[in-house]
Design a protein around this motif. Structure first.
Motif, PDB file in Angstrom:
ATOM      1  N   SER A 288       0.820  -1.223   0.000  1.00  0.00           N
ATOM      2  CA  SER A 288       0.000   0.000   0.000  1.00  0.00           C
ATOM      3  C   SER A 288       0.853   1.272   0.000  1.00  0.00           C
ATOM      4  O   SER A 288       0.496   2.270   0.623  1.00  0.00           O
ATOM      5  N   LYS A 289       1.973   1.227  -0.693  1.00  0.00           N
ATOM      6  CA  LYS A 289       2.843   2.405  -0.842  1.00  0.00           C
ATOM      7  C   LYS A 289       2.631   2.996  -2.236  1.00  0.00           C
ATOM      8  O   LYS A 289       3.503   2.951  -3.085  1.00  0.00           O
ATOM      9  N   ILE A 290       1.455   3.548  -2.451  1.00  0.00           N
ATOM     10  CA  ILE A 290       1.143   4.155  -3.744  1.00  0.00           C
ATOM     11  C   ILE A 290       1.459   5.641  -3.629  1.00  0.00           C
ATOM     12  O   ILE A 290       0.640   6.432  -3.190  1.00  0.00           O
ATOM     13  N   ASP A 291       2.682   5.974  -4.010  1.00  0.00           N
ATOM     14  CA  ASP A 291       3.156   7.347  -3.898  1.00  0.00           C
ATOM     15  C   ASP A 291       3.819   7.773  -5.201  1.00  0.00           C
ATOM     16  O   ASP A 291       3.600   7.160  -6.243  1.00  0.00           O
ATOM     17  N   GLY A 292       4.610   8.799  -5.139  1.00  0.00           N
ATOM     18  CA  GLY A 292       5.262   9.319  -6.339  1.00  0.00           C
ATOM     19  C   GLY A 292       6.203   8.318  -6.991  1.00  0.00           C
ATOM     20  O   GLY A 292       6.287   8.230  -8.221  1.00  0.00           O
ATOM     21  N   ILE A 293       6.911   7.559  -6.173  1.00  0.00           N
ATOM     22  CA  ILE A 293       7.832   6.567  -6.720  1.00  0.00           C
ATOM     23  C   ILE A 293       7.062   5.487  -7.472  1.00  0.00           C
ATOM     24  O   ILE A 293       7.491   5.031  -8.535  1.00  0.00           O
ATOM     25  N   PHE A 294       5.922   5.082  -6.948  1.00  0.00           N
ATOM     26  CA  PHE A 294       5.065   4.086  -7.596  1.00  0.00           C
ATOM     27  C   PHE A 294       4.649   4.567  -8.982  1.00  0.00           C
ATOM     28  O   PHE A 294       4.797   3.844  -9.973  1.00  0.00           O
ATOM     29  N   TRP A 295       4.165   5.798  -9.070  1.00  0.00           N
ATOM     30  CA  TRP A 295       3.705   6.321 -10.355  1.00  0.00           C
ATOM     31  C   TRP A 295       4.868   6.580 -11.304  1.00  0.00           C
ATOM     32  O   TRP A 295       4.738   6.376 -12.522  1.00  0.00           O
ATOM     33  N   MET A 296       6.000   7.004 -10.777  1.00  0.00           N
ATOM     34  CA  MET A 296       7.180   7.212 -11.616  1.00  0.00           C
ATOM     35  C   MET A 296       7.646   5.880 -12.207  1.00  0.00           C
ATOM     36  O   MET A 296       8.021   5.820 -13.381  1.00  0.00           O
ATOM     37  N   ALA A 297       7.590   4.816 -11.418  1.00  0.00           N
ATOM     38  CA  ALA A 297       7.982   3.497 -11.907  1.00  0.00           C
ATOM     39  C   ALA A 297       7.052   3.031 -13.032  1.00  0.00           C
ATOM     40  O   ALA A 297       7.503   2.424 -14.008  1.00  0.00           O
ATOM     41  N   ILE A 298       5.766   3.320 -12.898  1.00  0.00           N
ATOM     42  CA  ILE A 298       4.820   2.949 -13.952  1.00  0.00           C
ATOM     43  C   ILE A 298       5.127   3.716 -15.235  1.00  0.00           C
ATOM     44  O   ILE A 298       5.124   3.148 -16.332  1.00  0.00           O
ATOM     45  N   ILE A 299       5.419   5.002 -15.115  1.00  0.00           N
ATOM     46  CA  ILE A 299       5.751   5.812 -16.295  1.00  0.00           C
ATOM     47  C   ILE A 299       7.032   5.297 -16.954  1.00  0.00           C
ATOM     48  O   ILE A 299       7.095   5.135 -18.181  1.00  0.00           O
ATOM     49  N   VAL A 300       8.050   5.006 -16.138  1.00  0.00           N
ATOM     50  CA  VAL A 300       9.310   4.479 -16.672  1.00  0.00           C
ATOM     51  C   VAL A 300       9.072   3.142 -17.364  1.00  0.00           C
ATOM     52  O   VAL A 300       9.659   2.859 -18.411  1.00  0.00           O
ATOM     53  N   CYS A 301       8.191   2.334 -16.803  1.00  0.00           N
ATOM     54  CA  CYS A 301       7.870   1.032 -17.397  1.00  0.00           C
ATOM     55  C   CYS A 301       7.263   1.219 -18.792  1.00  0.00           C
ATOM     56  O   CYS A 301       7.647   0.514 -19.741  1.00  0.00           O
ATOM     57  N   PHE A 302       6.353   2.152 -18.939  1.00  0.00           N
ATOM     58  CA  PHE A 302       5.756   2.408 -20.255  1.00  0.00           C
ATOM     59  C   PHE A 302       6.790   2.951 -21.242  1.00  0.00           C
ATOM     60  O   PHE A 302       6.776   2.591 -22.423  1.00  0.00           O
ATOM     61  N   VAL A 303       7.695   3.794 -20.763  1.00  0.00           N
ATOM     62  CA  VAL A 303       8.761   4.313 -21.632  1.00  0.00           C
ATOM     63  C   VAL A 303       9.651   3.156 -22.103  1.00  0.00           C
ATOM     64  O   VAL A 303      10.007   3.079 -23.286  1.00  0.00           O
TER      65      VAL A 303
END
Length: 77
Positions: free
Chosen positions: A39-54
């Motif tokens: 349940s650590k849905i923070d900035g790092i979580f969303w940044m990792a998702i963006i990096v994954c799509f890139v």
């Protein structure tokens, strides 16, 4: 070095880049799932998702270049 050897060397480099990129994606997705489970849905979580799509976009780019170089080898033979 002949033209065909040059193209083969580029193909090998692209294959290695593809392997490394896919490995990074697998590790990154594992980290994303771990953060989600904790349940650590923070900035790092969303940044990792963006990096994954890139990185997935980068995989498509590498596959396109691999296909182009493979066809180039066929034309050289």
């Amino acid at each position: 070095m002949g033209k065909i050897d040059e193209v083969k060397e580029i193909l090998n480099t692209l294959r290695i880049a593809l392997s490394i990129t896919i490995s990074i994606i697998v590790i990154l997705i594992g980290s994303i799932v771990n953060r989600y489970d904790e349940s650590k849905i923070d900035g790092i979580f969303w940044m990792a998702i963006i990096v994954c799509f890139v990185l997935i976009g980068f995989v498509f780019l590498i596959v396109r270049k691999l296909s182009k170089k493979t066809k180039e080898i066929k034309d050289l033979q």
